[in-house]
Design a protein around this motif. Structure first.
Motif, mmCIF file in Angstrom:
data_model
loop_
_atom_site.group_PDB
_atom_site.id
_atom_site.type_symbol
_atom_site.label_atom_id
_atom_site.label_comp_id
_atom_site.label_asym_id
_atom_site.label_seq_id
_atom_site.Cartn_x
_atom_site.Cartn_y
_atom_site.Cartn_z
ATOM 1 N N ALA A 1 39.577 35.417 42.114
ATOM 2 C CA ALA A 1 38.335 36.154 42.378
ATOM 3 C C ALA A 1 38.587 37.649 42.534
ATOM 4 N N GLU A 2 39.609 38.025 43.274
ATOM 5 C CA GLU A 2 39.883 39.451 43.491
ATOM 6 C C GLU A 2 40.274 40.137 42.191
ATOM 7 N N GLN A 3 41.086 39.474 41.380
ATOM 8 C CA GLN A 3 41.529 40.074 40.118
ATOM 9 C C GLN A 3 40.376 40.190 39.118
ATOM 10 N N LEU A 4 39.488 39.206 39.104
ATOM 11 C CA LEU A 4 38.316 39.315 38.229
ATOM 12 C C LEU A 4 37.427 40.469 38.664
ATOM 13 N N ALA A 5 37.266 40.638 39.970
ATOM 14 C CA ALA A 5 36.415 41.711 40.488
ATOM 15 C C ALA A 5 37.001 43.082 40.176
ATOM 16 N N SER A 6 38.330 43.189 40.223
ATOM 17 C CA SER A 6 38.965 44.480 39.971
ATOM 18 C C SER A 6 39.184 44.744 38.485
ATOM 19 N N GLY A 7 39.065 43.716 37.640
ATOM 20 C CA GLY A 7 39.267 43.885 36.208
ATOM 21 C C GLY A 7 40.700 43.752 35.752
ATOM 22 N N THR A 8 41.618 43.393 36.643
ATOM 23 C CA THR A 8 43.012 43.231 36.224
ATOM 24 C C THR A 8 43.215 41.917 35.466
ATOM 25 N N LEU A 9 42.294 40.983 35.648
ATOM 26 C CA LEU A 9 42.232 39.770 34.839
ATOM 27 C C LEU A 9 40.800 39.598 34.367
ATOM 28 N N VAL A 10 40.618 38.961 33.206
ATOM 29 C CA VAL A 10 39.288 38.839 32.610
ATOM 30 C C VAL A 10 39.039 37.385 32.238
ATOM 31 N N GLU A 11 37.857 36.888 32.566
ATOM 32 C CA GLU A 11 37.498 35.526 32.208
ATOM 33 C C GLU A 11 37.223 35.418 30.716
ATOM 34 N N ILE A 12 37.692 34.334 30.109
ATOM 35 C CA ILE A 12 37.422 34.065 28.699
ATOM 36 C C ILE A 12 36.265 33.073 28.613
ATOM 37 N N PRO A 13 35.109 33.480 28.089
ATOM 38 C CA PRO A 13 33.998 32.524 27.932
ATOM 39 C C PRO A 13 34.412 31.376 27.021
ATOM 40 N N LEU A 14 34.099 30.160 27.414
ATOM 41 C CA LEU A 14 34.552 28.994 26.678
ATOM 42 C C LEU A 14 33.543 28.559 25.626
ATOM 43 N N PRO A 15 34.039 28.071 24.494
ATOM 44 C CA PRO A 15 33.138 27.560 23.452
ATOM 45 C C PRO A 15 32.683 26.137 23.790
ATOM 46 N N ALA A 16 31.597 25.701 23.170
ATOM 47 C CA ALA A 16 31.170 24.308 23.298
ATOM 48 C C ALA A 16 32.267 23.428 22.681
ATOM 49 N N PRO A 17 32.532 22.264 23.204
ATOM 50 C CA PRO A 17 31.776 21.583 24.270
ATOM 51 C C PRO A 17 32.352 21.816 25.664
ATOM 52 N N LEU A 18 33.181 22.855 25.845
ATOM 53 C CA LEU A 18 33.869 23.028 27.128
ATOM 54 C C LEU A 18 32.936 23.566 28.224
ATOM 55 N N THR A 19 32.150 24.590 27.887
ATOM 56 C CA THR A 19 31.234 25.242 28.853
ATOM 57 C C THR A 19 31.935 25.465 30.185
ATOM 58 N N GLN A 20 31.288 25.058 31.306
ATOM 59 C CA GLN A 20 31.878 25.310 32.617
ATOM 60 C C GLN A 20 32.763 24.142 33.044
#
Length: 291
Positions: free
Chosen positions: A243-262
């Motif tokens: 959570a902290e790294q995502l907030a600071s931008g040092t790590l970035v979430e990769i949006p998943l393709p179907a059928p993975l979603t969340q």
């Protein structure tokens, strides 16, 4: 010799009042019961503890020798009774690493603020370590990142958790929408076998990829975060962990393709079927960690 706490209690009360009559009133016993308890104690010790002076009982050298020890034993007994009356026995918890390192600290802080004197022991390992400790009665309860199907354990849902696939900001995977094929060819950095996170990632994510490239396995989430940050590959961990790294931008979430979603999973609490859950333990589990 079988000296009882009641006999010591009678002895101390007689010493204070110098009379079996007054001692019986203070202890809500009959005078004969007090006299019998005192006589039994003296009989077991083989000495008289009081000199009889008329109707008064005056402590002698043997009574003075016994008195401080009797008081200490009665005080310790009272402390034991108070300890368990308030259900203040030590809590022994064992949590898998994600839970122990990233979820429980806030719970422990809140619990400690409200119950500063209650002893609590926490161990952290992978899910299999937790299960083994619960089976062997080495801990009261375990908190793990997946269900447990051992018949001697009771497994109950505890919290919901979300997993995130992530990369360093400069990762090529972030330049265009990810596909199953691009995820399969990316180097993966994953937790070790036996980890609850690894088990769920294998089931929810990697089972959908035609193949995948294992770059390395690491034994803790901090090492994985640093490896991904330095461009060594991509990974999948709990959102709470990064959570902290995502907030600071040092790590970035990769949006998943179907059928993975969340990617969602349930965190579980486990205890042995023969283990009694104390009031203190239930009180701790009533604290709800932040999402």
């Amino acid at each position: 010799m079988h000296i009882t706490l009641r006999q010591l209690e009678v002895f101390c009360e007689v010493l204070k009042s110098s009379s079996t009559t007054q001692a019986s009133q203070m202890l809500s016993l009959s005078q004969s019961a007090v006299s019998a308890a005192l006589a039994d104690l003296e009989g077991q010790l083989g000495v008289q503890l009081f000199d009889r002076v008329g109707k008064r009982l005056v402590i002698n050298e043997y009574g003075r020798l016994l008195y401080p020890r009797a008081v200490a034993l009665l005080e310790q007994t009272s402390e034991i009774e108070q300890l368990f009356r308030e259900d203040q026995g030590a809590l022994r918890l064992y949590a898998s690493s994600t839970i122990g390192n990233y979820i429980l600290p806030a719970m422990l802080a809140e619990y400690r603020r409200e119950h500063p004197n209650l002893p609590l022991e926490l161990s952290v390992g992978n899910s299999q370590d937790v299960i083994n400790a619960v089976v062997d009665f080495r801990v009261d309860i375990g908190l793990i990142e997946g269900p447990c199907h051992m018949p001697e354990l009771i497994s109950q849902p505890w919290l919901e958790d979300v997993l995130v696939v992530f990369a360093a900001p400069e990762s090529p995977l972030l330049r265009e929408p990810a596909t199953l094929a691009s995820l399969a060819t990316a180097p993966w950095i994953l937790r070790e076998k036996g980890s609850g996170t690894r088990e769920i990632v294998d089931y929810l994510l990697l089972s959908h990829l035609p193949q995948f490239q294992m770059a390395m396995e690491l034994g803790n989430s901090e090492a994985i975060k640093h490896a991904v940050r330095h461009g060594m590959g991509i990974s999948c961990l709990s959102r709470r962990v990064i959570a902290e790294q995502l907030a600071s931008g040092t790590l970035v979430e990769i949006p998943l393709p179907a059928p993975l979603t969340q990617l969602k999973r349930t965190l579980y609490r486990i205890h042995h079927r023969q283990k009694h859950l104390s009031t203190a333990l239930e009180r701790f589990l009533s604290y709800t960690p932040e999402a």
